[in-house]
Design an enzyme around this catalytic site. Structure first.
Site, PDB file in Angstrom:
ATOM      1  N   ASP A 278      -1.014  -6.571  -7.367  1.00  0.00           N
ATOM      2  CA  ASP A 278      -1.491  -5.647  -8.389  1.00  0.00           C
ATOM      3  C   ASP A 278      -2.804  -6.143  -8.998  1.00  0.00           C
ATOM      4  O   ASP A 278      -3.081  -7.341  -9.018  1.00  0.00           O
ATOM      5  CB  ASP A 278      -0.461  -5.514  -9.513  1.00  0.00           C
ATOM      6  CG  ASP A 278       0.659  -4.563  -9.151  1.00  0.00           C
ATOM      7  OD1 ASP A 278       0.468  -3.731  -8.263  1.00  0.00           O
ATOM      8  OD2 ASP A 278       1.730  -4.663  -9.772  1.00  0.00           O
TER       9      ASP A 278
ATOM     10  N   ARG B 115      -4.360   0.408  -2.804  1.00  0.00           N
ATOM     11  CA  ARG B 115      -3.735   1.432  -3.651  1.00  0.00           C
ATOM     12  C   ARG B 115      -4.756   1.795  -4.722  1.00  0.00           C
ATOM     13  O   ARG B 115      -5.239   0.918  -5.458  1.00  0.00           O
ATOM     14  CB  ARG B 115      -2.464   0.892  -4.312  1.00  0.00           C
ATOM     15  CG  ARG B 115      -1.833   1.903  -5.281  1.00  0.00           C
ATOM     16  CD  ARG B 115      -0.464   1.449  -5.748  1.00  0.00           C
ATOM     17  NE  ARG B 115      -0.537   0.385  -6.733  1.00  0.00           N
ATOM     18  CZ  ARG B 115       0.416  -0.526  -6.910  1.00  0.00           C
ATOM     19  NH1 ARG B 115       1.473  -0.540  -6.133  1.00  0.00           N
ATOM     20  NH2 ARG B 115       0.289  -1.446  -7.840  1.00  0.00           N
TER      21      ARG B 115
END
Length: 285
Positions: free
Chosen positions: A112, A162
């Site tokens: 992330d 992402r």
């Protein structure tokens, strides 16, 4: 708050539960609906290397459980949870253990993206581990000015991205302050990823962004199995069902663990607009 029945009901609306077994049970249910998952063990910003090692071990068990249970899913982690603020070499070693195990299982680890203070270090670590194991990708936040250059670099290296809008409070020096500029950049980066990305993930609950991605993919005859949409568990279930019915791939980000209360509070503190986002989606369905 952590022991209140009302608070726990709110938490289970967006969090799988406190244990890996609960996360796996939810994952099986979502898989049965044709939805893939990304499991995230809550507990970022550890205060000791022993806590970082514990987080690593939870993730190793999670990867093994995904594999042994035949779950269509992967894992997502934050570098601060693996000790980045305490020791970069130790953090790197912890993530490498996970990347190596994921490669053995033919699985994938998503690193992330946190605030812009961590962007360079995150991309550097992901780039190195991807070159070694090929099982690692990351996240790019469309509200940062630098993101187009980062996407171009990652696409050239074949690293999976992402794309999200961004959830941290950032200054105008590094991020677009106006929503329309963030949206414009999100659509531009979506097109870039659909053209050149390695199985991009379009992570948004914004129907305008989703429709823009669908329209561009159709105009380029991009097969629907070449990319996926991603959403948070518990958010816009109506839209999730619609995407599945239309034949698009969908993956839900499923957090689990005992640290659900600090997870919520951190999200609210970082960006007060998240409060409205959660409340709006709490009552929407």
């Amino acid at each position: 708050m952590e022991t209140s029945p009302a608070a726990r009901r709110l938490a289970t609306r967006f969090v799988a539960g406190e244990t890996l077994d609960l996360a796996l049970a939810l994952s099986r249910s979502l898989n049965a609906e044709g939805i893939d998952v990304t499991l995230d063990h809550l507990g970022e910003s550890v205060t000791s290397l022993s806590e970082a090692a514990e987080a690593r071990d939870v993730y190793l068990r999670t990867l093994e459980a995904i594999h042994s249970n035949g779950i269509n899913g992967n894992v997502s982690l934050k570098l601060t949870q693996f000790g980045l603020d305490l020791s970069e070499p130790e953090c790197r070693a912890n993530v490498e253990r996970l990347a190596e195990r994921a490669a053995q299982f033919g699985n994938f680890v998503r690193v992330d993206m946190e605030s812009s203070d961590y962007t360079d270090r995150t991309i550097a670590l992901v780039t190195d581990l991807h070159a070694r194991y090929g099982s690692v990708g990351t996240v790019i936040q469309a509200y940062l000015h630098r993101s187009k250059a980062d996407v171009e670099k990652l696409c050239a290296l074949g690293i999976r991205v992402r794309l999200c809008k961004g959830a941290y409070m950032e200054s105008a020096a590094v991020a677009f302050p106006a929503k329309q500029d963030v949206d414009r950049n999100y659509i531009e980066l979506t097109k870039l990823l659909l053209d050149r990305g390695a199985y991009p993930a379009i992570a948004t609950h914004d129907e305008k962004m989703i429709e823009a991605a669908k329209t561009y993919a159709a105009s380029k005859n991009t097969p629907r199995d070449r990319f996926e949409f991603q959403m948070l568990y518990g958010i816009r279930r109506d839209l999730q069902r619609k995407l599945i019915a239309e034949g698009y791939r969908l993956r839900l980000y499923v957090p689990f663990g005992k640290a659900w209360y600090p997870y919520y509070m951190r999200r609210m503190a970082e960006r007060p607009a998240n409060v409205l986002f959660i409340l709006r989606n709490l009552f929407r369905d």
